[in-house]
Design an enzyme around this catalytic site. Structure first.
Site, PDB file in Angstrom:
ATOM      1  N   SER A 157     -39.766 -17.952  20.318  1.00  0.00           N
ATOM      2  CA  SER A 157     -40.239 -17.687  18.961  1.00  0.00           C
ATOM      3  C   SER A 157     -40.583 -19.008  18.286  1.00  0.00           C
ATOM      4  CB  SER A 157     -39.126 -16.979  18.173  1.00  0.00           C
ATOM      5  OG  SER A 157     -39.329 -17.046  16.777  1.00  0.00           O
ATOM      6  N   TYR A 170     -30.216 -15.847  15.417  1.00  0.00           N
ATOM      7  CA  TYR A 170     -31.531 -15.703  16.045  1.00  0.00           C
ATOM      8  C   TYR A 170     -32.179 -17.068  16.266  1.00  0.00           C
ATOM      9  CZ  TYR A 170     -36.385 -14.330  16.763  1.00  0.00           C
ATOM     10  OH  TYR A 170     -37.655 -14.180  17.274  1.00  0.00           O
ATOM     11  N   LYS A 174     -32.991 -18.920  19.897  1.00  0.00           N
ATOM     12  CA  LYS A 174     -34.335 -19.266  20.359  1.00  0.00           C
ATOM     13  C   LYS A 174     -34.455 -20.765  20.643  1.00  0.00           C
ATOM     14  CE  LYS A 174     -35.871 -15.120  20.468  1.00  0.00           C
ATOM     15  NZ  LYS A 174     -36.127 -14.479  21.778  1.00  0.00           N
TER      16      LYS A 174
END
Length: 283
Positions: A157, A170, A174
């Site tokens: 991402s 998150y 990533k």
């Protein structure tokens, strides 16, 4: 008189970039994973879908005509035995494993205050997004090292390179995917195996909706999300789609990227190259 257009190949005549290759796609039943599966099949790959969403996985196989070149295997990427079984199933059915796509992932619950973040939620995100990717890399390497070739691609991402774009777990996960990509590429290069990741800007998927601030939500959350993403994008006039991400994955899986390894391919329209706070070029 001949023109330049006469030499342009029609879509029907374009080469199948993955013809005869065998791929395993985790989280391949829906979202970006589904788009990757569909495009891989379009380019001639044999594909095994590995997912916990059994009904959706079987539905996708049926959508593709129930061909002998597509299969589904139940797989929870946090369980090593599941991933091992999915890899072995793919090899047993198709004879080898050329391409491993670690796509399965979650965003976790929104939490703007670190003091309120539940460690159980943090652990779940890392279990799927990091542990799951590592297990996929490990068992893909088990098959690819003896073959002296292969391509491992993980979906990351824009949050892999900058902060403030999502929940702490998150974003941390990533960043970890990018670190694993570089480190595993460093190890597996001597075996002829390429390891890369793809980092897209926000795409309208159910996974991404969790990143939409509450203040931006109305009754039509999908339209709200797309408007919010467009307003904050660097590249205007183009909406990033799941197919755009799938195209990047096909490139990295194909011989066109045969000397590309350790790369984080940004599919972000220049978002991460821009300081959005300064807005120097905004009217």
């Amino acid at each position: 008189m001949a023109t330049g257009a006469a030499n342009v190949e029609s879509p029907q005549s374009l080469p199948l970039r993955l013809l005869g290759r065998v791929a395993l796609v985790t989280g391949g039943s829906s979202g970006i994973g589904e788009s990757i599966v569909l495009l891989f099949r379009k380019h001639g790959a044999k594909v095994c879908i590995a997912d916990v969403q059994d009904n959706q996985g079987q539905r996708l196989c049926e959508t593709l005509g129930g061909s002998s070149d597509i299969a589904f295997c139940h797989c929870d990427v946090t369980i090593e035995d599941d991933v091992k079984r999915a890899v072995d199933f793919t090899v047993d059915k198709f004879g080898t494993l050329d391409i491993m796509v670690n796509n399965a992932g979650v965003s976790g619950p929104p939490c703007p205050d670190i003091r309120d973040f539940e460690l159980s939620a943090f652990d779940r995100v890392f279990d799927i997004n990091v542990r799951g990717v590592f297990i996929g890399m490990k068992h893909a390497a088990r098959i690819m090292i003896p073959a002296k070739k292969g391509s491992i691609i993980s979906i990351s991402s824009v949050a892999s390179t900058m902060g403030g774009l999502g929940p702490h777990a998150y974003t941390g996960s990533k960043h970890a995917v990018l670190g694993l990509t570089k480190n595993v590429a460093a190890e597996l290069g001597k075996h002829g195996i390429r390891v890369n990741c793809v980092s897209p800007y926000a795409v309208a998927t159910s996974l991404a909706l969790a990143h939409l601030p509450e203040a931006e939500r109305t009754e039509d959350t999908w339209d709200d999300f797309r408007r919010f993403v467009a307003d904050n994008a660097n590249l205007q006039g183009v909406e990033l789609t799941m197919e755009d991400v799938a195209n990047a994955v096909v490139f990295l899986a194909s011989d066109e990227a045969r000397y590309v390894s350790g790369m984080n391919l940004m599919v972000d329209g220049g978002f991460t190259s821009t300081n959005h706070a300064l807005q120097v070029f905004r009217p």
